[in-house]
Structures are given as structure tokens and as C-alpha cells.
Write a protein that holds these residues in place. Structure first.
Motif, PDB file in Angstrom:
ATOM      1  N   ARG A  52       0.606  -1.231  -0.064  1.00 36.85           N
ATOM      2  CA  ARG A  52      -0.056   0.034   0.077  1.00 36.85           C
ATOM      3  C   ARG A  52       0.806   1.289  -0.034  1.00 36.85           C
ATOM      4  NH1 ARG A  52      -2.025  -3.985   2.723  1.00 36.85           N
ATOM      5  NH2 ARG A  52      -4.467  -4.709   2.316  1.00 36.85           N
ATOM      6  N   GLU A  53       2.200   1.215   0.083  1.00 40.21           N
ATOM      7  CA  GLU A  53       2.829   2.191   0.282  1.00 40.21           C
ATOM      8  C   GLU A  53       3.650   2.672  -1.322  1.00 40.21           C
ATOM      9  OE1 GLU A  53       6.195   1.662   2.733  1.00 40.21           O
ATOM     10  OE2 GLU A  53       5.033   0.831   4.458  1.00 40.21           O
ATOM     11  N   ILE A  54       3.201   1.713  -2.282  1.00 35.93           N
ATOM     12  CA  ILE A  54       3.596   1.914  -3.662  1.00 35.93           C
ATOM     13  C   ILE A  54       3.137   3.445  -4.046  1.00 35.93           C
ATOM     14  CG2 ILE A  54       3.151   1.473  -5.938  1.00 35.93           C
ATOM     15  CD1 ILE A  54       3.036  -1.714  -4.860  1.00 35.93           C
ATOM     16  N   PRO A  55       4.075   4.229  -4.614  1.00 34.36           N
ATOM     17  CA  PRO A  55       3.672   5.562  -5.069  1.00 34.36           C
ATOM     18  C   PRO A  55       2.877   5.796  -6.491  1.00 34.36           C
ATOM     19  CG  PRO A  55       6.096   5.188  -5.469  1.00 34.36           C
ATOM     20  CD  PRO A  55       5.469   3.759  -4.806  1.00 34.36           C
ATOM     21  N   LEU A  56       1.805   5.027  -6.290  1.00 35.42           N
ATOM     22  CA  LEU A  56       0.707   5.099  -7.550  1.00 35.42           C
ATOM     23  C   LEU A  56       0.694   6.356  -8.205  1.00 35.42           C
ATOM     24  CD1 LEU A  56      -1.925   2.410  -5.961  1.00 35.42           C
ATOM     25  CD2 LEU A  56       0.186   1.932  -7.678  1.00 35.42           C
ATOM     26  N   ASN A  57       0.668   7.354  -7.279  1.00 37.31           N
ATOM     27  CA  ASN A  57       0.352   8.823  -8.150  1.00 37.31           C
ATOM     28  C   ASN A  57       1.733   9.228  -8.949  1.00 37.31           C
ATOM     29  OD1 ASN A  57       1.922   8.869  -5.611  1.00 37.31           O
ATOM     30  ND2 ASN A  57       1.540  11.119  -5.611  1.00 37.31           N
TER      31      ASN A  57
END
Length: 102
Positions: free
Chosen positions: A33-38
Motif C-alpha cells: 500500500r506504500e507503492i507511489p501509485l500517483n
């Protein structure tokens, strides 16, 4: 037996072999959930989160297919015009095929 058809594939990764490239520098996170999807392509926030949630709640093998069409302008715009995704499990495919007489 080894001659039986396989309905899914298993991918094995040797984490020591993971390397970056011009576009990406890989690093490890404690929680996906820490993946920088933005900071990624717009479609990643859709298919990747679905994939990781499915893996987290794994029940049976699954397949997914889909496509993403982006607005004109490429990376500068990074906006999805339309997309399609279909997620299926082996049991849902068998049920669908039996309803269709396959």
C-alpha cells in the motif's frame, strides 16, 4: 501427471536478479500500500491494486485480461479514456462454460 494441461502458470523471481533501468529504480516496501501509485501510469492504480489485493486474499488461481486506452498526449496527460478488465478464477470459468454448453 506431467502430460495434463496446465490452466495457470507460476512465475518464480530471483530477487537478487532484479535490476533497474532508465525508467525505474526498484526498492522494497514493507507494505504494498506504500507503492507511489500517483507517480506511475494511471492504469497501474487500477490493475496493480486489484492484483495485489487478490494475492493478499488468495483463494484459488485466477486470470485477468484487459486493456486501457489513454487520452491523447501520452505521459504528459496520463489520463485513461476507457478500460476493460475481466478477472476469472478456474471455478468461475467452469461455471460460465457449463452455462454456455462448452
Amino acid at each position: 501427471s506431467s502430460n495434463e494441461p496446465k490452466d495457470h502458470a507460476v512465475v518464480e523471481v530471483d530477487f537478487d536478479d532484479i535490476r533497474g533501468c532508465e525508467e525505474i529504480t526498484p526498492w522494497w516496501l514493507q507494505d504494498w500500500r506504500e507503492i507511489p501509485l500517483n507517480n506511475m501510469f494511471a492504469d497501474d492504480s487500477i490493475w496493480l491494486t486489484k492484483l495485489l489485493l487478490t494475492e493478499e486474499n488468495y483463494v484459488e488461481p485466477y486470470n485477468f485480461e484487459g486493456y486501457f486506452h489513454f487520452e491523447a498526449g501520452g505521459q504528459d496527460v496520463n489520463k485513461i479514456r476507457v478500460y476493460y478488465m475481466r478477472w476469472t478464477t478456474a471455478s468461475s470459468l467452469k461455471e460460465l462454460n457449463s452455462k454456455q454448453g462448452v
